[in-house]
Design a protein around this motif. Structure first.
Motif, PDB file in Angstrom:
ATOM      1  N   THR A 211       0.845  -1.201   0.000  1.00  0.00           N
ATOM      2  CA  THR A 211       0.000   0.000   0.000  1.00  0.00           C
ATOM      3  C   THR A 211       0.875   1.245   0.000  1.00  0.00           C
ATOM      4  OG1 THR A 211      -1.778  -1.153   1.146  1.00  0.00           O
ATOM      5  CG2 THR A 211      -1.818   1.251   1.227  1.00  0.00           C
TER       6      THR A 211
ATOM      7  N   SER B 235       2.505   1.543  -3.535  1.00  0.00           N
ATOM      8  CA  SER B 235       1.530   1.957  -4.548  1.00  0.00           C
ATOM      9  C   SER B 235       1.147   3.414  -4.377  1.00  0.00           C
ATOM     10  CB  SER B 235       0.278   1.084  -4.465  1.00  0.00           C
ATOM     11  OG  SER B 235       0.589  -0.255  -4.733  1.00  0.00           O
TER      12      SER B 235
ATOM     13  N   SER C 134      -3.908  -3.254  -6.992  1.00  0.00           N
ATOM     14  CA  SER C 134      -2.598  -2.594  -7.008  1.00  0.00           C
ATOM     15  C   SER C 134      -2.040  -2.567  -8.430  1.00  0.00           C
ATOM     16  CB  SER C 134      -1.613  -3.326  -6.093  1.00  0.00           C
ATOM     17  OG  SER C 134      -2.049  -3.324  -4.781  1.00  0.00           O
TER      18      SER C 134
ATOM     19  N   LEU D   6      -7.959  -0.339  -3.983  1.00  0.00           N
ATOM     20  CA  LEU D   6      -6.736  -0.728  -3.288  1.00  0.00           C
ATOM     21  C   LEU D   6      -6.823  -0.361  -1.813  1.00  0.00           C
ATOM     22  CD1 LEU D   6      -3.173  -0.475  -4.452  1.00  0.00           C
ATOM     23  CD2 LEU D   6      -3.762   0.979  -2.548  1.00  0.00           C
TER      24      LEU D   6
ATOM     25  N   SER E 146      -7.002  -3.064   1.205  1.00  0.00           N
ATOM     26  CA  SER E 146      -5.958  -3.116   2.237  1.00  0.00           C
ATOM     27  C   SER E 146      -6.564  -2.930   3.626  1.00  0.00           C
ATOM     28  CB  SER E 146      -4.870  -2.079   1.968  1.00  0.00           C
ATOM     29  OG  SER E 146      -5.374  -0.761   2.055  1.00  0.00           O
TER      30      SER E 146
END
Length: 176
Positions: free
Chosen positions: A28, A31, A93, A126, A130
């Motif tokens: 995370t 990204s 992602s 994303l 997460s």
């Protein structure tokens, strides 16, 4: 009755001990840092200097990001995150990275608007994925500490964006 430093240590301990949480946080962060330094910072110069759009074009660009983000949020709220959260997280992602790459390669405003829908939607997915993974694994008493670390990527992106801006000044926006 616990100090701020102890709270941070507790969150870091969970991230270090659980490989799924660790890799979710790290991916995370990566990204967010890599993608938002382009889509959140360099995009303003890109819209005006490369795409040749004025302030209304910049407004449309932001609107298209939000169309993707809101559509994804509403969809995932109605349907829920998939059972295979890890695979969904990796796919979003990857989609976010492809959206950023597509945006960076485009010199046409309409394609850039479309890529902005993709990146906005993928970035929202994303983040939802997460958070969903972390909420599933981390005990409730430590959840806030780990979620804080997870969202630290937004702050890290600002630091990375400064470095990227220096590189852009040296080499130009298009190569970067």
């Amino acid at each position: 009755g616990v100090s701020v430093l102890q709270n941070i240590r507790d969150g870091v301990r969970v991230v270090r001990q659980d490989p799924v949480v660790r890799w979710t946080v790290l991916l995370t962060w990566f990204s967010t840092v890599a993608g938002l330094s382009v889509m959140g910072v360099l995009v303003a110069a890109w819209v005006s200097d490369v795409l040749g759009l004025d302030a209304s074009g910049w407004g449309l660009m932001g609107m298209f990001w939000n169309v993707g983000a809101i559509t994804t949020s509403v969809y995932l709220t109605l349907v829920g995150t998939p059972r295979r959260k890890g695979l969904f997280f990796l796919a979003t992602s990857f989609a976010f990275g492809l959206g950023v790459l597509g945006f960076a390669l485009s010199r046409e405003p309409l394609i850039s608007f479309g890529m902005n829908v993709v990146t906005g939607g993928a970035f929202m997915a994303l983040n939802i994925a997460s958070l969903s993974i972390v909420q599933t694994i981390v005990p409730n008493r430590l959840l806030g500490r780990v979620t804080g670390l997870l969202l630290l990527g937004n702050g890290l992106m600002q630091l990375w964006a400064l470095a990227v801006a220096v590189i852009v000044v040296a080499f130009g926006i298009e190569p970067v």
